[in-house]
Structure formats: C-alpha cells, structure tokens
Design a protein around this motif. Sequence first.
Motif, mmCIF file in Angstrom:
data_model
loop_
_atom_site.group_PDB
_atom_site.id
_atom_site.type_symbol
_atom_site.label_atom_id
_atom_site.label_comp_id
_atom_site.label_asym_id
_atom_site.label_seq_id
_atom_site.Cartn_x
_atom_site.Cartn_y
_atom_site.Cartn_z
ATOM 1 N N LYS A 48 4.999 -64.652 -35.014
ATOM 2 C CA LYS A 48 6.347 -64.090 -35.121
ATOM 3 C C LYS A 48 6.308 -62.648 -34.648
ATOM 4 O O LYS A 48 5.411 -61.893 -35.015
ATOM 5 N N GLY A 49 7.293 -62.266 -33.843
ATOM 6 C CA GLY A 49 7.392 -60.889 -33.381
ATOM 7 C C GLY A 49 8.031 -60.813 -32.013
ATOM 8 O O GLY A 49 8.260 -61.831 -31.354
ATOM 9 N N ASP A 50 8.317 -59.596 -31.584
ATOM 10 C CA ASP A 50 9.003 -59.375 -30.308
ATOM 11 C C ASP A 50 8.086 -59.523 -29.095
ATOM 12 O O ASP A 50 8.557 -59.691 -27.981
ATOM 13 N N GLY A 51 6.810 -59.434 -29.265
ATOM 14 C CA GLY A 51 5.876 -59.531 -28.156
ATOM 15 C C GLY A 51 4.460 -59.695 -28.659
ATOM 16 O O GLY A 51 4.204 -59.670 -29.866
ATOM 17 N N ALA A 53 1.870 -57.702 -28.542
ATOM 18 C CA ALA A 53 1.296 -56.544 -29.224
ATOM 19 C C ALA A 53 1.807 -56.383 -30.651
ATOM 20 O O ALA A 53 1.095 -55.859 -31.513
ATOM 21 N N THR A 54 3.031 -56.832 -30.915
ATOM 22 C CA THR A 54 3.620 -56.612 -32.243
ATOM 23 C C THR A 54 3.741 -57.878 -33.071
ATOM 24 O O THR A 54 4.222 -57.832 -34.198
ATOM 25 N N SER A 55 3.324 -59.003 -32.540
ATOM 26 C CA SER A 55 3.498 -60.256 -33.278
ATOM 27 C C SER A 55 2.435 -60.421 -34.357
ATOM 28 O O SER A 55 1.334 -59.895 -34.254
ATOM 29 N N THR A 56 2.804 -61.174 -35.375
ATOM 30 C CA THR A 56 1.883 -61.536 -36.447
ATOM 31 C C THR A 56 1.540 -63.011 -36.261
ATOM 32 O O THR A 56 2.418 -63.866 -36.280
ATOM 33 N N THR A 128 7.405 -65.420 -25.039
ATOM 34 C CA THR A 128 8.208 -65.169 -26.228
ATOM 35 C C THR A 128 9.480 -65.992 -26.145
ATOM 36 O O THR A 128 10.167 -65.989 -25.116
#
Length: 147
Positions: A48-51, A53-56, A128
Amino acid sequence: MRYTARALGAVSALTVGLLAGTTGAAEAAPAEASSLYAPSALVLTVGKGDGVATSTVQRAVLLNCFPKAGGTHPAAAKACAELRSVGGQFEALTVHEGPGPMCTKIWDPVVVTADGVWQGKRVSWSQTFANACEMNGAMQEGTVYSF
C-alpha cells in the motif's frame, strides 16, 4: 668436478621426476556450466502506498522458475508458465481483453513489484494501481500476483 656433475645429475633427475609425477594432478579442470539455462528467481511484493519508495509491503513471495518452479508462491508452476508466455515482460501481465470489474474511484493505491533475475537478466519492475479492485481487474486472469 665429478661431484658437481653428479649433484647436477641428481637434481635434474629429481626435478624431472617431480614434474612428471605432478603434471597430471596439477592441471586445473575446465570450468563447466552447472546448467544450460540462466537462473530465474524473483521476489514479488504487493503493498500500500503512492509509489515504490513510500509503500508498505503487505505480502511478499519468492518465485523460482529454474531449475524447477518453486519458492513460497502458492501457484509457482502456473506463475512461471504465465511469465514464460509473456517473455518475462511484466507490463504484459496487466493487459487483458474484455471488460474488467466495476471499481469505485476511491484512491487507495496498491503497488506491485518484481525484483530479481529472469532468465539471467536483472529485473526491477513496479506498477501502482488506484486501488486493489483496479489491480485485480488489470491482472484478471493472472496467477503471478495471486498470493
């Protein structure tokens, strides 16, 4: 002078004897490939996340396709066959014909990734989707990300 000639003769004989006895053992064996096919091993993730680098990361599996299908993927053989059918092009997994499911416009991004080696070549791919419904619709018939 006689002693010098004998000493040289003894040293020469010893050297020739040592070289003759070790030449067969000292030769290096030629390097042999352990396989005719390049390795294929991938780590697949869904997060889950915007991309990237920032996803979990929520789920991750290991998919081995050579020498035999395996890893922690629940349908490894089918997933490997699916990847072979598209030549390892992950973008092709998200293209399908026909209508997909009706999805809401809720923004809850899902990121899928593939990192590793496919037939000897380094792979690093991600995509994504707006939400899980759109991801499932894009990969409607696929098993690669069904874990």
